[in-house]
Every structure is written in C-alpha cells, then in structure tokens.
Write a protein that holds these residues in place. Structure first.
Motif, PDB file in Angstrom:
ATOM      1  N   VAL A  33      27.861   0.733  -1.156  1.00 44.70           N
ATOM      2  CA  VAL A  33      27.832  -0.255  -2.244  1.00 44.70           C
ATOM      3  C   VAL A  33      29.114  -0.129  -3.071  1.00 44.70           C
ATOM      4  O   VAL A  33      29.773  -1.130  -3.389  1.00 44.70           O
ATOM      5  CB  VAL A  33      26.581  -0.054  -3.140  1.00 44.70           C
ATOM      6  N   VAL A  34      29.475   1.100  -3.404  1.00 48.58           N
ATOM      7  CA  VAL A  34      30.670   1.333  -4.215  1.00 48.58           C
ATOM      8  C   VAL A  34      31.922   0.861  -3.467  1.00 48.58           C
ATOM      9  O   VAL A  34      32.778   0.159  -4.025  1.00 48.58           O
ATOM     10  CB  VAL A  34      30.771   2.841  -4.586  1.00 48.58           C
ATOM     11  N   THR A  35      32.013   1.220  -2.178  1.00 49.02           N
ATOM     12  CA  THR A  35      33.165   0.819  -1.360  1.00 49.02           C
ATOM     13  C   THR A  35      33.289  -0.698  -1.299  1.00 49.02           C
ATOM     14  O   THR A  35      34.374  -1.265  -1.488  1.00 49.02           O
ATOM     15  CB  THR A  35      33.016   1.369   0.076  1.00 49.02           C
ATOM     16  N   LEU A  36      32.152  -1.354  -1.030  1.00 40.88           N
ATOM     17  CA  LEU A  36      32.192  -2.818  -0.863  1.00 40.88           C
ATOM     18  C   LEU A  36      32.544  -3.512  -2.179  1.00 40.88           C
ATOM     19  O   LEU A  36      33.289  -4.486  -2.189  1.00 40.88           O
ATOM     20  CB  LEU A  36      30.850  -3.329  -0.332  1.00 40.88           C
ATOM     21  N   ARG A  37      32.016  -2.987  -3.272  1.00 43.64           N
ATOM     22  CA  ARG A  37      32.388  -3.569  -4.575  1.00 43.64           C
ATOM     23  C   ARG A  37      33.883  -3.380  -4.804  1.00 43.64           C
ATOM     24  O   ARG A  37      34.557  -4.271  -5.309  1.00 43.64           O
ATOM     25  CB  ARG A  37      31.559  -2.938  -5.697  1.00 43.64           C
ATOM     26  N   GLY A  38      34.376  -2.220  -4.385  1.00 35.67           N
ATOM     27  CA  GLY A  38      35.815  -1.961  -4.487  1.00 35.67           C
ATOM     28  C   GLY A  38      36.629  -2.954  -3.676  1.00 35.67           C
ATOM     29  O   GLY A  38      37.761  -3.299  -4.032  1.00 35.67           O
ATOM     30  N   ALA A  62      31.391  -1.826   9.156  1.00 32.05           N
ATOM     31  CA  ALA A  62      30.766  -2.574   8.057  1.00 32.05           C
ATOM     32  C   ALA A  62      31.797  -3.297   7.190  1.00 32.05           C
ATOM     33  O   ALA A  62      31.652  -4.498   6.918  1.00 32.05           O
ATOM     34  CB  ALA A  62      29.912  -1.630   7.214  1.00 32.05           C
ATOM     35  N   ARG A  63      32.838  -2.595   6.762  1.00 28.99           N
ATOM     36  CA  ARG A  63      33.794  -3.229   5.831  1.00 28.99           C
ATOM     37  C   ARG A  63      34.464  -4.434   6.468  1.00 28.99           C
ATOM     38  O   ARG A  63      34.667  -5.461   5.819  1.00 28.99           O
ATOM     39  CB  ARG A  63      34.850  -2.216   5.394  1.00 28.99           C
ATOM     40  N   ARG A  64      34.800  -4.274   7.757  1.00 29.65           N
ATOM     41  CA  ARG A  64      35.458  -5.383   8.445  1.00 29.65           C
ATOM     42  C   ARG A  64      34.523  -6.598   8.518  1.00 29.65           C
ATOM     43  O   ARG A  64      34.933  -7.739   8.257  1.00 29.65           O
ATOM     44  CB  ARG A  64      35.865  -4.951   9.859  1.00 29.65           C
ATOM     45  N   VAL A  65      33.243  -6.357   8.850  1.00 28.81           N
ATOM     46  CA  VAL A  65      32.316  -7.488   8.993  1.00 28.81           C
ATOM     47  C   VAL A  65      32.033  -8.119   7.618  1.00 28.81           C
ATOM     48  O   VAL A  65      31.882  -9.339   7.512  1.00 28.81           O
ATOM     49  CB  VAL A  65      31.026  -7.063   9.724  1.00 28.81           C
ATOM     50  N   TYR A  66      31.977  -7.305   6.559  1.00 29.31           N
ATOM     51  CA  TYR A  66      31.845  -7.887   5.214  1.00 29.31           C
ATOM     52  C   TYR A  66      33.046  -8.794   4.913  1.00 29.31           C
ATOM     53  O   TYR A  66      32.908  -9.852   4.285  1.00 29.31           O
ATOM     54  CB  TYR A  66      31.693  -6.803   4.140  1.00 29.31           C
ATOM     55  N   GLY A  67      34.233  -8.364   5.385  1.00 30.83           N
ATOM     56  CA  GLY A  67      35.427  -9.187   5.208  1.00 30.83           C
ATOM     57  C   GLY A  67      35.267 -10.548   5.878  1.00 30.83           C
ATOM     58  O   GLY A  67      35.603 -11.595   5.300  1.00 30.83           O
ATOM     59  N   LEU A  68      34.694 -10.531   7.086  1.00 31.88           N
ATOM     60  CA  LEU A  68      34.450 -11.794   7.798  1.00 31.88           C
ATOM     61  C   LEU A  68      33.431 -12.649   7.034  1.00 31.88           C
ATOM     62  O   LEU A  68      33.604 -13.862   6.888  1.00 31.88           O
ATOM     63  CB  LEU A  68      33.904 -11.523   9.206  1.00 31.88           C
TER      64      LEU A  68
END
Ligand SMILES: *Cc1c(COP(=O)(O)O)cnc(C)c1O
Length: 424
Positions: free
Chosen positions: A221-226, A178-184
């Motif tokens: 949510v917390v991780t992605l906001r971070g 998830a985090r990687r794809v949010y980065g993209l």
C-alpha cells in the motif's frame, strides 16, 4: 460454538427436533441454524468495531438465498465469483455497493453484468483480465473499480487444494509484477484503481501466514501510494479456519485475527474489506442421514448411509474430517466401537469416516455430520443419478425448507433425446 444440541434425548437445531424434521422432509438433508449464522457473523463483524470495514460473506461457501439474506439483513455484503453468485446476492437483497467480485476467470459477459449492477470492487487477478475489464468498461462508458489481487507467496499451511497464496498457485498477480501492472491499470481508461486485494487460502488455523501476508500488503500500500496510486480499499480475503474436530488445537479466534489486523493496518487509513465464508457458515450447518444397512466386512464394520460423496464431497476431495454423531443421544454407558461410515455411491472414495468411534447404531437410525454448512450443499452433484438433497433453515422454533429435494423427474427431465434416437 453452534446451536445443535441434544434435548430430550434427541439432536435439535435450536428448538427444532432433528427426527421431526427428518420425518417431514426425509433424509438426507442439510440443516442450517440462523442463531449460529448470526452469532458467527456478529462475532466477526464486532471484532472490527470502530474500524472502517465491509464484511463480504463469501457466497461460494453456502449460496442458498435464505442464508445470504439472513446475513445480508445483519449488514453483510457479498464476495462473489460468478454471475450466478451475483444474481443470488442481488436477489437476496445485498446492495450492489456491498458486492466484491473475485476469481481468476471472469468472462466478459460476467464483467458486463457486474458493471451494470454497479458493484463495489473487482478483484482482478491477471493482466489479460485487466485488459478485458478495461475493454468492457470502455464499451459501456463506465469505469470499473479495481483492486489487484496480489500473490504474496506465503504458505498458508493448509491443505494443498485450498492453498492459494503461493507463487505456484494460479491466483493473483506475482508480487514482483504488482507495481508494473498497477502502472498499466492507471493508464487504462476503463479502470479506476481503488485498492489492493489478497486471499491466501482457506481453513487456515494459524495466525502466522495471515501476519506474513498482511504485512506484505501493508508495505505494498505504501509503495503504491508512493507511485502515485489512490489506494483506499484493502481487501484481506477470507480463510479463517474453524474447529472441525473437538480436541484439536482451536483456530485463532476472530478477536485475535482482528487484533493482528488492527496492528498492521493502523496508520494506513484504509477501508478494510473481508471475505469470510467457512468461518460464518461452516459450523452453522449439519448433514442429516439415515443408515440403510450395517454391514460386517472381513475386518471392519461398515455403516452404509443414505448420504453420499455427491451430497458432501469434502472427505473425498480434501480428506476432510467431519464429526459424526447419532441423532438419538447415546446412553451414558453406551459402548462405542469403530466403524467406517460410507455412502451408496460406487466409488471407494465415497467414505465419510474410517474407523470412527461411534455409539451402537442400527439400520434406520439417523446420524448427523457436523460442520457441513460450508462447502457442503454448494459442492453437491447428482453422480449416480442421485437428486440434490433438501436444505432446511431453522430459526428458533421455526423452520422452512429453503431448497426442496430435487425429484427424479427434475433430474432426468434435463436430458434431451436427439431426433435420430426418437421412436418413429
Ligand atoms: C473461497 C474464498 C473466500 C472464502 O474463504 P473461506 O475460507 O471460506 O473464508 C474468500 N475470498 C476468496 C477470493 C475466495 O476464493
């Protein structure tokens, strides 16, 4: 809780007699109750009072325009999975800014239409889909509002064919990706990240899988906001189950579901989106059918009715259990006996119920299959060249045919003869 009850010895939908409807429209037919739709929508929406929420009715559970409009008038948005459903939602008057678009296989043409309409959110389920949406949005000089659907890898404990939140299911982006794809997504010019989405399955009758999934989403949510992303929307999908059989453990009530969510979402400061389908439409519809023959088999009684698996496929597809009742109220001392309720289609799977305890019934009598409002008419087909059946909506003492029975001319007229087979 529904509004299908016996009055004066016969089944009624609200104040409309089912036998009278059967005389007018013929059998089989689906009958929906406005009071039941309204009650279920309001119970769900009211459970979240005070929170910033959008309740998007899952159109795939029942896509009749009149049903969508009834819910839209109450304030519902729409959760759609195709351009066809987009068209229906817009035609029924749902504003585009209340529409979210789910599904693993949105085509570029479908993305184009939804961007043109200006929908609230795309729930994107894979990297290639993200790339395609970026490309389409860039070509239109717009930004697509996107939540990524994350697969939380929890077991919803429901039927395998309607479980969607496990790692082996085709849905969503794997948790660890998830985090990687949010980065993209953050780097894509045509994408605006607006939230996170999850949907773990359907007919979920226990709060535990929801709790497990939603807690993971809150952490995300917390991780992605971070990570620097703007996460405004949290879409928690649908899936709340309904009681199909009396006497079974009842599924969680909407207020219990809402309590759980209030606890998990408190402090997150997010706009919550829900996508309930079955919970709103399931018990708001019945399928009415007439018995054609009662046939004594070697060791069992068969009731052969005029509805079949092409009209209601849930028993054949998911081993679903629908309560079946006589339209004429049984006498208080009626002796119930076991029978198999089957349709006319040439498949042994065309069985609605086996060894079901039913009151005395004869050819010509009508029966009603309850809880058929969700995933009923929408999954119907024309196998065995059986035309699509009528759908009726009742509101108090009013009723209307909201989809007429297809004629054989309509059905067969879709075929085309190639020129080499035309008579000379
Ligand atoms: C089918 C589906 C729903 C609705 O599920 P119900 O069990 O009918 O509430 C909601 N969201 C998505 C993404 C779906 O596929």
């Amino acid at each position: 809780m529904d509004h299908f009850n016996y009055k004066d010895g016969v089944l009624h939908a609200e104040d409309v007699s089912i036998p009278a409807l059967a005389t007018s429209v013929g059998t089989p037919f689906y009958c929906y109750s406005t009071a039941t739709l309204t009650r279920h929508y309001n119970v769900f929406a009211d459970a979240f009072a005070g929170l910033d929420t959008l309740v998007c009715f899952s159109v795939k559970s029942n896509s009749n325009l009149a049903v969508i409009k009834t819910l839209g008038n109450l304030g519902a948005g729409a959760d759609i999975v195709s351009e066809g459903e987009l068209r229906r939602a817009l035609l029924a008057g749902i504003p585009a800014e209340r529409i979210v678009y789910s599904g693993v296989g949105k085509s570029r043409a479908e993305m184009h239409s939804a961007l043109e309409a200006g929908i609230h959110q795309f729930n994107v389920e894979s990297e290639p889909e993200l790339a395609a949406l970026d490309e389409v949005a860039c070509s239109m000089n717009v930004k697509a509002p996107v939540a990524l659907r994350i697969n939380p890898d929890v077991d919803a404990g429901t039927h395998a064919k309607i479980s969607t939140g496990k790692a082996e299911n085709k849905f969503g982006i794997p948790w660890d990706e998830a985090r990687r794809v949010y980065g993209l997504a953050a780097k894509a010019r045509g994408i605006e990240i607006v939230g996170v989405d999850v949907h773990i399955g359907s007919q979920i009758t226990d709060l535990f899988p929801f709790e497990a999934a939603f807690k993971r989403v809150a952490e995300m949510v917390v991780t992605l906001r971070g990570d620097g992303h703007t996460i405004r929307n949290v879409d928690l999908g649908g899936g709340l189950g309904i009681p199909y059989a009396r006497g079974n453990e009842p599924p969680p009530a909407p207020h219990e579901y809402a309590e759980l969510i209030r606890k998990i979402a408190s402090g997150l400061d997010v706009h919550l989106i829900f996508e309930p389908g079955r919970m709103i439409t399931g018990n708001a519809g019945i399928l009415v059918s007439s018995l054609i023959y009662c046939k004594q088999g070697t060791d069992r009684q068969f009731l052969i009715c005029d509805a079949a698996m092409n009209d209601l496929i849930r028993p054949a597809l998911y081993d679903a259990w629908h309560e079946i009742i006589a339209v004429k109220e049984p006498a208080p001392n009626a002796e119930f006996s076991a029978a198999d309720v089957v349709g006319p289609v040439c498949e042994s799977g065309d069985t609605f119920a086996s060894a079901r305890s039913l009151p005395p019934l004869a050819a010509g009598d009508q029966i009603a299959m309850l809880s058929a409002g969700a995933y009923g008419a929408v999954q119907s087909g024309t196998y065995n060249s059986r035309p699509l059946i009528a759908e009726v909506l009742v509101d108090g003492d009013k009723w209307a045919t909201v989809r007429p029975r297809q004629t054989l001319e309509d059905l067969i007229g879709l075929d085309r003869m190639p020129d080499w087979l035309e008579e000379g």
